[in-house]
Write a protein that holds these residues in place. Structure first.
Motif, mmCIF file in Angstrom:
data_model
loop_
_atom_site.group_PDB
_atom_site.id
_atom_site.type_symbol
_atom_site.label_atom_id
_atom_site.label_comp_id
_atom_site.label_asym_id
_atom_site.label_seq_id
_atom_site.Cartn_x
_atom_site.Cartn_y
_atom_site.Cartn_z
ATOM 1 N N TRP A 24 39.641 39.113 40.459
ATOM 2 C CA TRP A 24 40.607 38.006 40.562
ATOM 3 C C TRP A 24 41.780 38.168 39.595
ATOM 4 N N GLN A 25 42.221 39.393 39.392
ATOM 5 C CA GLN A 25 43.427 39.670 38.615
ATOM 6 C C GLN A 25 44.607 39.682 39.600
ATOM 7 N N ILE A 26 44.962 38.494 40.034
ATOM 8 C CA ILE A 26 45.878 38.310 41.158
ATOM 9 C C ILE A 26 47.258 38.900 40.887
ATOM 10 N N ASP A 27 47.822 38.671 39.713
ATOM 11 C CA ASP A 27 49.168 39.195 39.435
ATOM 12 C C ASP A 27 49.167 40.719 39.421
ATOM 13 N N ALA A 28 48.149 41.330 38.829
ATOM 14 C CA ALA A 28 48.051 42.797 38.822
ATOM 15 C C ALA A 28 47.888 43.315 40.247
#
Length: 138
Positions: A24-28
């Motif tokens: 859930w590292q959405i921006d990455a």
């Protein structure tokens, strides 16, 4: 011929896609796409998301609905390339537990267009193609 550094960078791009969304590292995850990149899930009956912002919003929606997810990526191939562009594909087994208690299994193929940018290789377009109908486990 595609050199070893470029081949490794493209494999790393594909693997980071799975790693970032599974954690859930959405921006990455959204940052793996070019600013105007496209994530097309319409062949699987879902939406098409154009641009990093739209992809990030979609990622946040997934996070709100899915408790756990894992992408097992396999058989990555690079099919065509030149100095600044490439195409390829990879198969994936995706297992997900929803927040409502369901468990879904997807067998999919990603069809990719990659572009070399000042930040390295990125997705220009990623299309998700179902290989089998999704399996509802519970």
């Amino acid at each position: 011929m595609l050199n070893a550094d470029d081949r490794f960078a493209l494999q790393e791009l594909v693997n980071r896609y799975a790693y970032y969304i599974d954690l859930w590292q959405i921006d990455a995850w959204a940052g793996l796409f070019t600013p105007d990149g496209v994530l097309d899930e319409s062949p699987a009956g879902m939406g098409t998301y154009a641009g990093r912002e739209a992809i990030a919003v979609y990622g946040a929606e997934l996070k709100a609905d899915v408790l756990h997810v894992v992408h097992l990526m396999m058989n990555h191939v690079i099919l065509n390339w030149d100095e600044s562009r490439a195409t390829g594909g990879v198969f994936a087994l995706v297992e997900a537990n929803t927040r409502s208690g369901g468990h879904v299994r997807h067998y999919i193929r990603y069809e990719d267009s990659y572009v070399r940018t000042s930040d390295g290789w990125q997705f220009e377009k990623r299309t998700i193609l179902p290989m089998f109908p999704p399996q509802i486990i519970s």
